[in-house]
Design a protein around this motif. Structure first.
Motif: not given
Length: 450
Positions: A83-92, A297-303
């Motif tokens: 996974s990348g760390i963009s919002e779309d990537n974290t959501r997917e 879980m890393p930052p951004k993914f928890t959101k």
């Protein structure tokens, strides 16, 4: 002995090369095939029968989510998402974890050796756990639909709750006596109770009962220790209550409540997003307690995790913020990179986020959350440990038990993706109830409402 066979899937030939080179640094693994899109991945899994798959999210013809769902349906094996760390990537990525992916890693952000080496170490660690974990439990199917109606019995009980009554503190001696008298109980997996349409085949590469041939010993492979036998089963009445899965309302709770007598704290790691979906989405809208969650879980993914859980839950689910007031009927997810603690001021309870050093290799840490609850004996506290590697949460649960906690729950081996964190607490003797995943929510509701 033959090494474990891995399929690498990415639409970039350059990235396929990087990932393959990282994997074969460990002689336990060999690259059996590569694929450039989801369609090729599904075909390669059927043809080569790999022991594990690394799967990119964004690909032409068929993306990673679509490929994952087909793999889980036809040839269920451990899949690690890239996974990348963009919002779309974290959501997917969160969606993929709920659809059956074993875990995920962040894709290398550049060709810098330090970044690639870190990603490689992370990937190999997850692959070792994935191929050694026995996957006999059914995968929970996450449907893209709203929640069902509340069970009539539980709803009638919840409707009787108006204003939380003032809690009278129990004498410390009584609390200590209760802690000493704790006995572990276990509810077996009730297979004949489960609707078949909610099941998918178990995640393992060999038929049930077949033992995987171990690879050459490696000092970096974590030991898999068998679980001790439970001392006794639940009494018949408790079994009947816990065995009934709880359904929920499709409407959110109207207004979170600032006053509460109970508080639930949950800790989990590998396999946690799917486990949290099962538990959180099964709590009713009128649930009269806040729920504090630590998911490794890393930052951004928890959101993204909080947002997705919120879309399925009758409760409000948020990524916790510094100084946020804690309310009943709200689920607070600890943000990646921060420890989450419960604190109190003159007006009530609040969230405290800190960047103190990692505990048990994690930030957020379950132990940190559990330990922060120890001073608040005026609350009836309930601690839950679910699937995950390591032992994070076991020490904190022991201290909570010593302080007179109301109840403790651990996920049973039958449904854990990785039976590490629950096992540590169970074998240490700090757990009241050992339950398969599908019964944890109803046990939490029963404990809070009894």
């Amino acid at each position: 002995m033959a090494p474990y066979r891995v399929l690498v899937v990415d639409d970039s030939a350059f990235m396929r090369k990087i990932i393959s080179d990282l994997i074969v640094q460990d002689p336990q693994f060999t690259i059996v095939a590569t694929a450039g899109n989801g369609k090729e991945a599904v075909e390669a899994v059927a043809e080569w029968k790999p022991d594990a798959v690394t799967l990119d999210l964004e690909m032409p013809l068929m993306n990673g989510i679509e490929a994952l769902q087909l793999i889980m349906k036809s040839n269920p094996i451990p899949v690690i998402m890239l996974s990348g760390i963009s919002e779309d990537n974290t959501r997917e990525t969160i969606k993929a974890l709920q659809f059956g992916a074993f875990d995920f890693i962040r894709k290398p952000s550049s060709a810098v050796s330090n970044d690639i080496n870190q990603v490689g170490e992370n990937l190999l660690e997850k692959l070792r756990i994935a191929v050694l974990t026995k996957r006999h439990q059914p995968v929970i199917t996450i449907k893209e639909t709203g929640a069902a109606a509340v069970n009539e019995i539980e709803q009638s009980r919840l409707s009787e709750i108006e204003e939380p009554q003032k809690h009278e503190d129990k004498p410390l001696a009584t609390q200590e006596a209760k802690a000493k008298e704790r006995k572990k109980t276990i509810l077996p997996l009730v297979k004949d109770k489960q609707p078949m349409q909610q099941m998918t085949p178990p995640l393992h590469t060999k038929p049930r009962g077949y033992e995987l041939e171990p690879a050459a010993p490696s000092s970096s492979i974590p030991a898999i220790v068998p679980r001790k036998q439970a001392t006794r089963d639940l009494p018949r009445e408790q079994t009947r209550q816990a065995a009934v899965p709880l359904s929920i309302s499709s409407q959110k709770a109207k207004e979170p409540v600032a006053s509460f007598r109970h508080l639930v704290a949950i800790g989990t790691s590998t396999g946690g997003p799917r486990a949290l979906h099962q538990v959180i989405s099964s709590l009713p809208a009128a649930f009269p307690a806040p729920v504090l969650v630590v998911q490794h879980m890393p930052p951004k993914f928890t959101k993204s995790l909080a947002q997705r859980l919120d879309s399925f839950s009758a409760l409000r689910v948020v990524e916790a913020e510094q100084g946020e007031r804690v309310l009943a009927g709200v689920v607070y997810i600890a943000p990646g990179g921060y420890h989450m603690e419960l604190v109190k001021d003159a007006s009530g309870y609040l969230i405290s986020l800190t960047e103190q050093p990692q505990r048990n290799g994690h930030r957020p840490s379950v132990d940190v959350l559990f330990e922060s609850l120890i001073p608040y004996r005026d609350l009836k506290r309930h601690a839950v440990i679910m699937t995950g590697m390591g032992s994070d949460g076991a020490k904190g649960m022991k201290q909570l038990v010593d302080s007179g906690i109301e109840s403790t729950i651990a996920e049973s081996e039958e449904t854990c993706v990785v039976y590490g964190m629950p096992r540590s607490a169970i074998e240490a003797g700090y757990v009241d109830n050992v339950l398969p995943l599908q019964h944890i929510a109803s046990q939490i509701v029963h404990a809070v409402l009894k």
